[in-house]
Design a protein around this motif. Structure first.
Motif, mmCIF file in Angstrom:
data_model
loop_
_atom_site.group_PDB
_atom_site.id
_atom_site.type_symbol
_atom_site.label_atom_id
_atom_site.label_comp_id
_atom_site.label_asym_id
_atom_site.label_seq_id
_atom_site.Cartn_x
_atom_site.Cartn_y
_atom_site.Cartn_z
ATOM 1 N N VAL A 1 0.188 6.561 13.763
ATOM 2 C CA VAL A 1 -0.441 6.593 12.441
ATOM 3 C C VAL A 1 -1.393 5.413 12.355
ATOM 4 C CG1 VAL A 1 -0.073 6.440 9.954
ATOM 5 C CG2 VAL A 1 1.552 7.711 11.371
ATOM 6 N N TYR A 2 -2.620 5.697 12.003
ATOM 7 C CA TYR A 2 -3.642 4.652 11.881
ATOM 8 C C TYR A 2 -3.839 4.363 10.399
ATOM 9 C CZ TYR A 2 -4.371 5.115 16.816
ATOM 10 O OH TYR A 2 -4.172 5.107 18.172
ATOM 11 N N LEU A 3 -3.565 3.120 10.024
ATOM 12 C CA LEU A 3 -3.597 2.709 8.627
ATOM 13 C C LEU A 3 -4.767 1.768 8.380
ATOM 14 C CD1 LEU A 3 0.204 2.142 8.464
ATOM 15 C CD2 LEU A 3 -0.979 3.581 6.819
ATOM 16 N N CYS A 4 -5.396 1.967 7.254
ATOM 17 C CA CYS A 4 -6.494 1.115 6.823
ATOM 18 C C CYS A 4 -6.049 0.362 5.567
ATOM 19 C CB CYS A 4 -7.715 1.979 6.522
ATOM 20 S SG CYS A 4 -9.126 1.104 5.842
ATOM 21 N N PHE B 1 -2.971 -0.720 1.182
ATOM 22 C CA PHE B 1 -3.052 0.232 2.280
ATOM 23 C C PHE B 1 -3.378 1.646 1.815
ATOM 24 C CE2 PHE B 1 -1.681 -1.874 6.171
ATOM 25 C CZ PHE B 1 -1.199 -3.075 5.680
ATOM 26 N N GLY B 2 -4.075 2.377 2.677
ATOM 27 C CA GLY B 2 -4.257 3.797 2.490
ATOM 28 C C GLY B 2 -3.052 4.550 3.029
ATOM 29 N N PRO B 3 -3.059 5.880 2.898
ATOM 30 C CA PRO B 3 -1.914 6.687 3.337
ATOM 31 C C PRO B 3 -1.840 6.872 4.842
ATOM 32 C CG PRO B 3 -3.624 8.096 2.460
ATOM 33 C CD PRO B 3 -4.073 6.687 2.215
ATOM 34 N N GLY B 4 -2.920 6.559 5.542
ATOM 35 C CA GLY B 4 -2.905 6.669 6.993
ATOM 36 C C GLY B 4 -3.405 8.001 7.512
ATOM 37 N N GLY C 1 5.367 9.135 5.079
ATOM 38 C CA GLY C 1 4.046 9.725 4.898
ATOM 39 C C GLY C 1 3.105 8.919 4.032
ATOM 40 N N GLU C 2 3.508 7.705 3.674
ATOM 41 C CA GLU C 2 2.678 6.866 2.816
ATOM 42 C C GLU C 2 2.335 5.566 3.540
ATOM 43 O OE1 GLU C 2 2.873 9.637 -0.204
ATOM 44 O OE2 GLU C 2 1.800 7.726 -0.340
ATOM 45 N N GLY C 3 1.337 4.874 2.987
ATOM 46 C CA GLY C 3 1.060 3.545 3.492
ATOM 47 C C GLY C 3 1.983 2.534 2.842
ATOM 48 N N PRO C 4 2.120 1.347 3.424
ATOM 49 C CA PRO C 4 2.971 0.309 2.839
ATOM 50 C C PRO C 4 2.454 -0.125 1.474
ATOM 51 C CG PRO C 4 2.395 -0.214 5.107
ATOM 52 C CD PRO C 4 1.525 0.920 4.687
ATOM 53 N N VAL D 1 15.409 3.607 -1.380
ATOM 54 C CA VAL D 1 15.373 4.119 -0.009
ATOM 55 C C VAL D 1 13.966 4.013 0.560
ATOM 56 C CG1 VAL D 1 15.479 6.255 1.320
ATOM 57 C CG2 VAL D 1 17.314 5.683 -0.254
ATOM 58 N N GLY D 2 13.890 3.569 1.801
ATOM 59 C CA GLY D 2 12.590 3.467 2.460
ATOM 60 C C GLY D 2 12.665 2.447 3.577
ATOM 61 N N ILE D 3 11.505 2.103 4.099
ATOM 62 C CA ILE D 3 11.428 1.092 5.151
ATOM 63 C C ILE D 3 10.767 -0.147 4.570
ATOM 64 C CG2 ILE D 3 10.645 0.520 7.479
ATOM 65 C CD1 ILE D 3 10.415 3.498 8.045
ATOM 66 N N TYR D 4 11.403 -1.281 4.749
ATOM 67 C CA TYR D 4 10.898 -2.539 4.235
ATOM 68 C C TYR D 4 10.352 -3.371 5.402
ATOM 69 C CZ TYR D 4 13.154 -1.333 -0.122
ATOM 70 O OH TYR D 4 13.509 -0.691 -1.280
ATOM 71 N N PHE D 5 9.157 -3.882 5.216
ATOM 72 C CA PHE D 5 8.511 -4.706 6.239
ATOM 73 C C PHE D 5 8.197 -6.085 5.693
ATOM 74 C CE2 PHE D 5 7.717 -1.686 9.578
ATOM 75 C CZ PHE D 5 7.537 -0.471 8.952
ATOM 76 N N CYS D 6 8.449 -7.087 6.506
ATOM 77 C CA CYS D 6 7.909 -8.403 6.227
ATOM 78 C C CYS D 6 6.588 -8.541 6.980
ATOM 79 C CB CYS D 6 8.872 -9.502 6.663
ATOM 80 S SG CYS D 6 9.216 -9.515 8.437
ATOM 81 N N ALA D 7 5.743 -9.409 6.486
ATOM 82 C CA ALA D 7 4.464 -9.661 7.153
ATOM 83 C C ALA D 7 4.078 -11.108 6.915
ATOM 84 C CB ALA D 7 3.373 -8.727 6.634
#
Lengths: 114, 116
Positions: free
Chosen positions: A89-92, A105-108, B40-43, B84-90
């Motif tokens: 998945v390529y995210l912008c 972020f966009g949805p990718g 299916g979504e961006g962070p 519920v979901g995926i959590y990311f640190c950055a």
């Protein structure tokens, strides 16, 4: 207001073909980023555009990858001669200031190379 | 490329329980951020931390920027099913001028499952 948009949402291509992925950042945002997310992994930085400065290309994995940003807005990520390992998945993302810490972020685009 | 060490990899909890996850790095970051990603979504940005030692809350979420600048944690209190979901640190480093530099380095993510 409109967020970051990306197109297409899904792309299936044959190995060896070229693909172009598009990103429309939030209006007025000066910085734009591309990341790649492989299945079950975190995001990997690819390239970063900030205003009129030379882009930071340090994350591009090979010379098959390139990106441009026209008019300080829309960006296109191009992958030439795609390989199966390019599937991801390529995210912008875009941000409004030089610090860039608030990246939206966009949805990718989900790319599958068969 | 370098990634932050994020743990745990996954968590299965009951609704109402508290959750804690953390990230560590061998090098210093100028800014720490926590994102949540749904399928299916961006962070989506949850919390941003700008100063060592800073403790910041956003509703039921609390995050801290470690004193050494090499770690951060995120707590979620009284979890609900929509957590519920995926959590990311950055993490984000400073450039030569001392301002945060745009590129983010991400952890591998923590998959959170909440049982009703």
């Amino acid at each position: 207001g409109a967020g970051v948009s990306q197109s297409p949402s899904n792309k299936v291509t044959e190995k060896g073909k070229d693909v172009e992925l598009r990103c429309d950042p939030i209006s007025g945002h000066t910085a734009l980023y591309w990341y790649r997310q492989s299945l079950g992994q975190g995001l990997e930085f690819l390239i970063y555009f900030q205003g009129n400065s030379a882009p930071d290309k340090s994350g591009l994995p090979s010379d098959r990858f390139s990106a441009e940003r026209t008019g300080g807005s829309v960006s296109t990520l191009t992958i030439q001669r795609t390989q199966q390992e390019d599937s991801a998945v390529y995210l912008c993302a875009s941000s409004s200031d030089l610090g860039g810490y608030e990246q939206y972020f966009g949805p990718g685009t989900r790319l599958t190379v068969t | 490329g370098q990634q932050l060490n994020q743990s745990p990899q996954s968590m299965f909890i009951q609704e109402g329980e508290d959750v804690s996850m953390n990230c560590t790095s061998s090098s210093i970051f100028n800014t720490w951020l926590w994102y949540k990603q749904d399928p299916g979504e961006g962070p989506v940005l949850l919390i941003a931390l700008y100063k060592a030692g800073e403790l910041t809350s956003n509703g039921r979420l609390t995050a801290q920027f470690g004193i050494t600048r090499k770690d951060s944690f995120l707590n979620i209190s009284a979890s609900i099913p929509s957590d519920v979901g995926i959590y990311f640190c950055a993490g984000q480093r400073a450039n030569a001028g001392g301002t945060s530099y745009g590129k983010l380095t991400f952890g591998q993510g923590t998959i959170l499952t909440v049982h009703p």
